[in-house]
Scaffold this motif. Structure first.
Motif, PDB file in Angstrom:
ATOM      1  N   ALA A 137       0.334   5.329  -0.193  1.00  8.30           N
ATOM      2  CA  ALA A 137      -0.574   6.478  -0.308  1.00  8.30           C
ATOM      3  C   ALA A 137      -0.076   7.412  -1.403  1.00  8.30           C
ATOM      4  CB  ALA A 137      -0.644   7.203   1.035  1.00  8.30           C
TER       5      ALA A 137
ATOM      6  N   ASN B 108       8.541  -7.311   4.494  1.00 10.63           N
ATOM      7  CA  ASN B 108       8.593  -6.045   3.750  1.00 10.63           C
ATOM      8  C   ASN B 108       9.777  -5.199   4.209  1.00 10.63           C
ATOM      9  OD1 ASN B 108       6.964  -2.938   4.221  1.00 10.63           O
ATOM     10  ND2 ASN B 108       7.608  -3.643   2.225  1.00 10.63           N
TER      11      ASN B 108
ATOM     12  N   ASP C 217      12.819  -2.623   1.764  1.00 14.66           N
ATOM     13  CA  ASP C 217      14.042  -2.464   0.962  1.00 14.66           C
ATOM     14  C   ASP C 217      14.189  -3.453  -0.193  1.00 14.66           C
ATOM     15  OD1 ASP C 217      14.647  -0.457   2.746  1.00 14.66           O
ATOM     16  OD2 ASP C 217      15.983  -1.702   3.959  1.00 14.66           O
TER      17      ASP C 217
ATOM     18  N   LYS D 201      -0.828  -4.942   9.073  1.00 16.70           N
ATOM     19  CA  LYS D 201       0.513  -4.532   8.629  1.00 16.70           C
ATOM     20  C   LYS D 201       1.113  -3.666   9.728  1.00 16.70           C
ATOM     21  CE  LYS D 201       2.932  -2.373   4.714  1.00 16.70           C
ATOM     22  NZ  LYS D 201       3.270  -0.991   5.096  1.00 16.70           N
TER      23      LYS D 201
ATOM     24  N   GLY E 155       7.516  -1.952  -1.969  1.00 18.58           N
ATOM     25  CA  GLY E 155       6.947  -0.607  -1.940  1.00 18.58           C
ATOM     26  C   GLY E 155       7.669   0.299  -2.909  1.00 18.58           C
ATOM     27  N   ARG E 156       8.632   1.079  -2.376  1.00 18.72           N
ATOM     28  CA  ARG E 156       9.309   2.082  -3.203  1.00 18.72           C
ATOM     29  C   ARG E 156       9.986   1.474  -4.416  1.00 18.72           C
ATOM     30  NH1 ARG E 156      12.486   4.179   1.824  1.00 18.72           N
ATOM     31  NH2 ARG E 156      12.289   1.925   2.152  1.00 18.72           N
TER      32      ARG E 156
ATOM     33  N   PRO F 218       0.859  -1.185   0.000  1.00 18.48           N
ATOM     34  CA  PRO F 218       0.000   0.000   0.000  1.00 18.48           C
ATOM     35  C   PRO F 218       0.896   1.236   0.000  1.00 18.48           C
ATOM     36  CG  PRO F 218       0.059  -0.999   2.202  1.00 18.48           C
ATOM     37  CD  PRO F 218       0.891  -1.875   1.303  1.00 18.48           C
TER      38      PRO F 218
ATOM     39  N   GLN G  35      -6.838  -1.426   2.422  1.00 18.79           N
ATOM     40  CA  GLN G  35      -6.269  -1.119   3.739  1.00 18.79           C
ATOM     41  C   GLN G  35      -7.026   0.009   4.438  1.00 18.79           C
ATOM     42  OE1 GLN G  35      -2.555   1.090   4.638  1.00 18.79           O
ATOM     43  NE2 GLN G  35      -1.783  -0.885   5.387  1.00 18.79           N
TER      44      GLN G  35
HETATM   45  C1  LIG Z   1       4.912   7.229  -0.503  1.00 20.11           C
HETATM   46  C2  LIG Z   1       4.622   6.121   0.470  1.00 20.11           C
HETATM   47  C3  LIG Z   1       3.318   5.879   0.847  1.00 20.11           C
HETATM   48  C4  LIG Z   1       3.025   4.835   1.745  1.00 20.11           C
HETATM   49  N1  LIG Z   1       1.728   4.596   2.078  1.00 20.11           N
HETATM   50  C5  LIG Z   1       1.421   3.556   2.901  1.00 20.11           C
HETATM   51  C6  LIG Z   1       0.073   3.228   3.202  1.00 20.11           C
HETATM   52  O1  LIG Z   1      -0.888   3.855   2.717  1.00 20.11           O
HETATM   53  N2  LIG Z   1      -0.139   2.174   4.049  1.00 20.11           N
HETATM   54  C7  LIG Z   1       0.894   1.429   4.588  1.00 20.11           C
HETATM   55  O2  LIG Z   1       0.652   0.473   5.345  1.00 20.11           O
HETATM   56  N3  LIG Z   1       2.169   1.718   4.301  1.00 20.11           N
HETATM   57  C8  LIG Z   1       2.453   2.735   3.466  1.00 20.11           C
HETATM   58  N4  LIG Z   1       3.752   2.984   3.137  1.00 20.11           N
HETATM   59  C9  LIG Z   1       4.804   2.047   3.601  1.00 20.11           C
HETATM   60  C10 LIG Z   1       5.032   0.969   2.533  1.00 20.11           C
HETATM   61  O3  LIG Z   1       3.876   0.186   2.345  1.00 20.11           O
HETATM   62  C11 LIG Z   1       6.191   0.039   2.928  1.00 20.11           C
HETATM   63  O4  LIG Z   1       5.874  -0.597   4.152  1.00 20.11           O
HETATM   64  C12 LIG Z   1       7.492   0.802   3.116  1.00 20.11           C
HETATM   65  O5  LIG Z   1       7.704   1.727   2.066  1.00 20.11           O
HETATM   66  C13 LIG Z   1       8.673  -0.172   3.195  1.00 20.11           C
HETATM   67  O6  LIG Z   1       8.763  -0.932   2.010  1.00 20.11           O
HETATM   68  P1  LIG Z   1       9.827  -0.565   0.841  1.00 20.11           P
HETATM   69  O7  LIG Z   1      11.184  -0.497   1.486  1.00 20.11           O
HETATM   70  O8  LIG Z   1       9.689  -1.680  -0.143  1.00 20.11           O
HETATM   71  O9  LIG Z   1       9.433   0.781   0.295  1.00 20.11           O
HETATM   72  C14 LIG Z   1       4.069   4.034   2.277  1.00 20.11           C
HETATM   73  C15 LIG Z   1       5.386   4.297   1.900  1.00 20.11           C
HETATM   74  C16 LIG Z   1       5.665   5.322   1.006  1.00 20.11           C
HETATM   75  C17 LIG Z   1       7.097   5.558   0.606  1.00 20.11           C
END
Ligand SMILES: Cc1cc2nc3c(=O)[nH]c(=O)nc-3n(C[C@H](O)[C@H](O)[C@H](O)COP(=O)(O)O)c2cc1C
Length: 321
Positions: A31, A213, A215, A152, A237-238, A29, A83
């Protein structure tokens, strides 16, 4: 249609909650990003499961248009988990009951968001410091929901309060069907590194499926994390922003010409499903993510940011390729 599932995941495919995944790579997820067009794009490239952006339980409960619009979905993107965030068990349960009327596959409870706007109301990551309230929310939502309910969360409040393992056990006992653990603390927000030894510890502490989850920025890293953590799936995510090719196990093309077909597909999905004029800033932002790492990316981004329709963006990209 882009449907590139081959090589996306080793069989056998996992069942997470009651959801049958065709790949162990899951879209997080995010946002501002994981709206219907981007989720569909990631599914077409092979993501096994997609999560919506977090939706306000209060907003849904009060019938706010913005929150309701975030529930927009089509069958092609399923399995889809919606979510929810919030801090009041009864309001979360009422919002969950509303989601259960829709053709979606699960409800996730956000207990990891570090953003102040969310935590100052006791929601998101703040719930990790209030496990009794978190348990009451999970129980209330499970009682109100016919769909699998997942949670989560993070590794804890900060390095001195790493309570992910006890929190995971609490969530399992309260009725969660599966869990996603982001191996960072609330204090870390998105800095530092995710602690995958903690992800593994959570995986070993519960009987329900766990999604790891933090990185994951390539298909190879996803495979390594899957193996090392023994999680049912991993969440990206990113690493997926501007790079849905990751889900297909393909390298992101090195030229704009190579990226164009997917960019045009994304724009077509936006045209089909988003009220473009209202969310143009969001589409431009997303397109800019696709330009990362290209020669001349900064100039291209500036040009894209001046476009006023998706048609303009498409023509602008064509002229730059
Ligand atoms: C721009 C942005 C928006 C996010 N929005 C949500 C969200 O709506 N709900 C949520 O549980 N986590 C949210 N996260 C966290 C991500 O779901 C994820 O847990 C976090 O980025 C770590 O994963 P990654 O290292 O693969 O980015 C958001 C992260 C980013 C960078």
């Amino acid at each position: 249609m882009f449907r590139i599932l081959q090589g996306a995941s080793p069989a056998p495919f996992p069942v997470v909650g009651r959801l049958h995944l065709q790949s162990r790579l899951v879209l997080a997820p995010l946002a501002g990003y994981t709206d219907l067009p981007f989720r569909l794009l990631c599914r077409e490239l092979g993501a096994g499961l997609v999560f919506s952006e977090m939706v306000s339980s209060h907003g849904l409960h009060q019938g706010q248009k913005k929150s309701a619009a975030m529930l927009q979905s089509v069958p092609e993107e399923r399995p889809l988990v919606v979510q929810l965030f919030g801090a009041e068990p009864d309001i979360m349960a009422a919002a969950a009951a509303r989601i259960c009327e829709l053709p979606v596959d699960g409800i996730d409870l956000n207990m990891g968001c570090p953003v102040r706007k969310v935590t100052r109301r006791g929601a998101g990551a703040a719930l990790m410091s209030e496990p009794e309230r978190a348990a009451a929310i999970i129980q209330a939502v499970c009682a109100a929901s016919s769909l699998p309910v997942s949670v989560k969360f993070r590794s804890g409040r900060d390095a001195a309060h790493l309570n992910a393992v006890s929190f995971a056990r609490m969530a399992e006992d309260a009725g969660a069907a599966f869990l996603t653990i982001h191996g960072r603390t609330w204090a870390q927000a998105f800095g530092g590194q995710a602690d995958w030894s903690l992800v593994r510890a959570v995986r070993e502490a519960v009987r329900i499926p766990v999604i790891g989850n933090g990185d994951i920025d390539s298909f190879a890293t996803a495979q390594e994390r899957l193996q090392a953590s023994a999680c049912a799936a991993v969440m990206v995510g990113r690493g997926a922003l501007g790079n849905p090719w990751l889900f297909a196990g393909r390298e992101r093309p090195q030229t704009l010409a190579g990226r164009l077909p997917l960019l045009h597909r994304y724009l077509a999905l936006c045209e089909a499903y988003l009220p473009v004029e209202r969310v143009l800033f969001r589409i431009r932002n997303q397109v800019c993510r696709f330009l990362a790492g290209l020669n001349g990316a900064a100039t291209a981004r500036q040009k894209v940011l001046t476009c006023t329709t998706t048609g303009d963006i498409g023509r602008c990209l064509d002229s730059l390729a």
